[in-house]
Design a protein around this motif. Structure first.
Motif, short mmCIF file in Angstrom:
data_model
loop_
_atom_site.label_atom_id
_atom_site.label_comp_id
_atom_site.label_asym_id
_atom_site.label_seq_id
_atom_site.Cartn_x
_atom_site.Cartn_y
_atom_site.Cartn_z
N GLU A 1 0.86 -1.18 0.00
CA GLU A 1 0.00 0.00 0.00
C GLU A 1 0.90 1.23 0.00
OE1 GLU A 1 -2.54 0.20 3.38
OE2 GLU A 1 -0.91 0.34 4.84
N SER A 2 0.33 2.36 -0.38
CA SER A 2 1.12 3.59 -0.41
C SER A 2 1.32 4.11 1.01
CB SER A 2 0.42 4.65 -1.26
OG SER A 2 -0.77 5.09 -0.61
N GLU A 3 2.22 5.09 1.13
CA GLU A 3 2.47 5.69 2.44
C GLU A 3 1.22 6.34 3.00
OE1 GLU A 3 6.21 8.21 4.19
OE2 GLU A 3 5.10 9.11 2.53
N GLU A 4 0.33 6.78 2.10
CA GLU A 4 -0.93 7.41 2.54
C GLU A 4 -1.99 6.39 2.92
OE1 GLU A 4 1.49 9.94 0.02
OE2 GLU A 4 0.53 8.01 -0.42
N GLY A 5 -1.69 5.11 2.75
CA GLY A 5 -2.64 4.07 3.13
C GLY A 5 -3.53 3.58 2.00
N ALA A 6 -3.23 3.98 0.76
CA ALA A 6 -4.04 3.54 -0.37
C ALA A 6 -3.53 2.19 -0.86
CB ALA A 6 -3.98 4.56 -1.51
N LEU A 7 -4.45 1.27 -1.08
CA LEU A 7 -4.10 -0.04 -1.59
C LEU A 7 -3.64 0.09 -3.04
CD1 LEU A 7 -4.16 -3.09 -0.85
CD2 LEU A 7 -6.43 -3.16 -1.92
N LEU A 8 -2.47 -0.45 -3.37
CA LEU A 8 -1.92 -0.32 -4.71
C LEU A 8 -2.50 -1.39 -5.64
CD1 LEU A 8 1.84 0.45 -4.06
CD2 LEU A 8 -0.03 2.03 -4.48
N THR B 1 1.68 26.35 -23.99
CA THR B 1 0.23 26.45 -24.03
C THR B 1 -0.33 26.78 -22.66
OG1 THR B 1 0.04 24.07 -23.65
CG2 THR B 1 0.03 24.83 -25.94
N GLY B 2 0.53 27.09 -21.73
CA GLY B 2 0.08 27.34 -20.36
C GLY B 2 1.25 27.00 -19.45
N THR B 3 0.97 26.60 -18.24
CA THR B 3 2.03 26.19 -17.34
C THR B 3 1.76 24.79 -16.86
OG1 THR B 3 0.83 27.19 -15.48
CG2 THR B 3 2.52 28.53 -16.57
N ALA B 4 2.82 24.06 -16.63
CA ALA B 4 2.72 22.70 -16.11
C ALA B 4 3.68 22.55 -14.95
CB ALA B 4 3.04 21.68 -17.21
N PRO B 5 3.32 21.82 -13.93
CA PRO B 5 4.19 21.69 -12.76
C PRO B 5 5.43 20.90 -13.08
CG PRO B 5 2.33 20.20 -12.59
CD PRO B 5 2.07 21.07 -13.78
N GLU B 6 6.52 21.30 -12.50
CA GLU B 6 7.75 20.54 -12.63
C GLU B 6 7.72 19.47 -11.54
OE1 GLU B 6 12.57 21.28 -12.56
OE2 GLU B 6 11.19 22.95 -12.75
N LEU B 7 7.16 18.35 -11.87
CA LEU B 7 6.96 17.29 -10.89
C LEU B 7 8.30 16.79 -10.38
CD1 LEU B 7 4.14 15.39 -12.77
CD2 LEU B 7 3.87 16.95 -10.84
N GLN B 8 8.40 16.69 -9.07
CA GLN B 8 9.65 16.29 -8.46
C GLN B 8 9.87 14.78 -8.60
OE1 GLN B 8 11.77 18.65 -7.21
NE2 GLN B 8 10.23 20.03 -8.06
N ILE B 9 11.10 14.41 -8.95
CA ILE B 9 11.45 12.99 -9.08
C ILE B 9 11.91 12.49 -7.72
CG2 ILE B 9 12.81 11.30 -10.35
CD1 ILE B 9 13.18 13.40 -12.52
N THR B 10 10.98 12.02 -6.93
CA THR B 10 11.28 11.50 -5.60
C THR B 10 10.79 10.06 -5.51
OG1 THR B 10 9.17 12.37 -4.76
CG2 THR B 10 11.12 13.77 -4.53
N PRO B 11 11.39 9.26 -4.65
CA PRO B 11 10.95 7.87 -4.53
C PRO B 11 9.49 7.78 -4.12
CG PRO B 11 13.09 8.17 -3.48
CD PRO B 11 12.58 9.54 -3.82
N LEU B 12 8.77 6.88 -4.76
CA LEU B 12 7.42 6.55 -4.33
C LEU B 12 7.55 5.64 -3.12
CD1 LEU B 12 4.36 6.38 -4.59
CD2 LEU B 12 4.68 4.59 -6.31
N LYS B 13 7.00 6.07 -1.98
CA LYS B 13 7.15 5.34 -0.73
C LYS B 13 6.03 4.31 -0.59
CE LYS B 13 9.51 9.19 1.54
NZ LYS B 13 9.55 10.11 2.71
N LEU B 14 6.45 3.06 -0.52
CA LEU B 14 5.51 1.95 -0.40
C LEU B 14 5.69 1.23 0.93
CD1 LEU B 14 5.92 0.35 -3.96
CD2 LEU B 14 4.41 2.21 -3.26
N ILE B 15 4.59 0.75 1.45
CA ILE B 15 4.61 -0.05 2.67
C ILE B 15 4.38 -1.51 2.27
CG2 ILE B 15 3.58 -0.44 4.94
CD1 ILE B 15 4.98 2.26 4.63
N LEU B 16 5.29 -2.38 2.67
CA LEU B 16 5.15 -3.81 2.41
C LEU B 16 4.56 -4.49 3.63
CD1 LEU B 16 5.69 -6.41 0.77
CD2 LEU B 16 7.98 -6.45 1.82
#
Length: 353
Positions: free
Chosen positions: A97-104, A135-150
């Motif tokens: 599941e994700s760090e936020e508690g969402a089932l992956l 065409t507008g602005t887009a966020p520069e999404l940060q490349i950070t590890p996706l934190k998973l709970i096993l």
């Protein structure tokens, strides 16, 4: 290929050479995302080394979470767990599941999980910087590890639908391939025509992350990429379409018939932040004979977010394989060069701040 690309590029409008197509396919295949996998501290067996229960990996975008289990298990057994724990733990009971508690969704490609989490997280925060995309602005999404709970026990089978095993993942993957085959051609003859060894081989290409082994079989079911001419009208959708005709003895005609502009529809899905998945037909050629583009498709299905036909800037941006794409990108090119290993073009829709 980096996890995210935000610079402005000229949109691909034709398949100039087979070498350029192979290059984009290779770049999509070699893309990786960073993962941080931490064992749930409440489930750590006794005598575990609690200072080393976190594992970092650059995971292939085209791979799946169950395929990471053998490598993860070796690390845990060698470094974290003792022999007693190794004997009682069962890999088939592990789940994420994700760090936020969402089932992956373990049957999603890892790259899709990462991108979907990124757009959902960016929609919940306002900390992302913005850059110009023309065409507008887009966020520069940060490349950070996706934190998973096993988790090591008690998988929520009622929510996972199928057990999170490599074999179940293979069956889900093959089902996605067949569905994409039907969306493209109106039948699954290309998939069902593969020998069992070939069907097993395409999965082994994913499991072993072997580009050549995968495309040796995949090239038999995906569109060719250098059609001689673009059709002046959309391909017929009836059972009498050109795709249902027997193979032609003329190689040029066969290439045209199986070209990216002659599929009935590009297999594409739209993923909204914390929202539903939208799937609809995406013909490569519009009724007026012009190529269908990403901006046309998005403005049709999400008109409140993509306002390209008017003076107001778009309120969202499309993310495919970690890349913020130009709006003029043709759907046929996406389907041939940027689809996932399961045949689907997964477009994650991020919201602008």
């Amino acid at each position: 290929m980096s996890a995210y690309g935000t610079s402005r590029h000229h949109p691909p409008s034709s398949f100039a050479t087979s070498a350029s197509v192979a290059l984009f396919r290779r770049l999509a295949w070699e893309g990786t995302v960073p993962l941080e996998i931490r064992v749930d501290p409440k489930e750590l067996p006794a005598n575990s080394d609690r200072g080393l229960e976190c594992y970092y990996i650059q995971a292939p975008r085209v791979s799946y979470l169950p395929l990471l289990m053998p490598e993860l298990r070796r690390f845990l057994m060698d470094v974290v767990f003792d022999d007693a724990a190794a004997r009682i733990l069962k890999e088939e009971d592990w789940w994420f599941e994700s760090e936020e508690g969402a089932l992956l969704k373990w049957h999603w490609p890892i790259g899709l999980i990462y991108d979907n989490h990124a757009i959902s997280a960016s929609a919940r925060t306002s900390s992302a910087a913005s850059i110009s995309t023309g065409t507008g602005t887009a966020p520069e999404l940060q490349i950070t590890p996706l934190k998973l709970i096993l988790h090591l026990a008690s998988p929520p089978t009622e929510k996972l639908l199928l057990p999170p095993s490599a074999e179940a993942c293979k069956q889900a993957f093959m089902g996605q391939l067949k569905e994409a085959d039907f969306i493209r051609w109106g039948n699954t003859k290309r998939m069902t025509g593969l020998r069992k060894a070939e069907q097993d081989g395409i999965w082994e290409g994913i499991r072993e992350h072997n580009f050549d082994d995968y495309w040796r079989v995949a090239s038999k079911i995906v569109p060719t990429t250098i059609p001689a001419t673009r059709p002046s009208s959309p391909p017929p959708s009836s059972s009498a379409s050109a795709h249902a005709r027997p193979p032609s003895s003329d190689p040029q005609n066969a290439q045209d018939r199986d070209g990216a502009y002659n599929v009935r529809s590009v297999p594409v899905r739209l993923y909204l932040p914390d929202g539903p998945v939208i799937q609809d037909l995406a013909p490569p050629i519009m009724e007026d004979g012009t190529p269908n583009t990403l901006t046309r498709y998005l403005s049709t299905h999400l008109p409140l977010l993509f306002l390209s036909q008017g003076p107001t800037p778009d309120l969202a941006f499309p993310l495919v394989q970690g890349i913020i794409l130009p709006p003029e990108t043709e759907m046929a090119w996406l389907g041939a060069c940027m689809a996932g290993a399961d045949g689907w073009v997964n477009v994650c829709v991020g919201l602008l701040q």
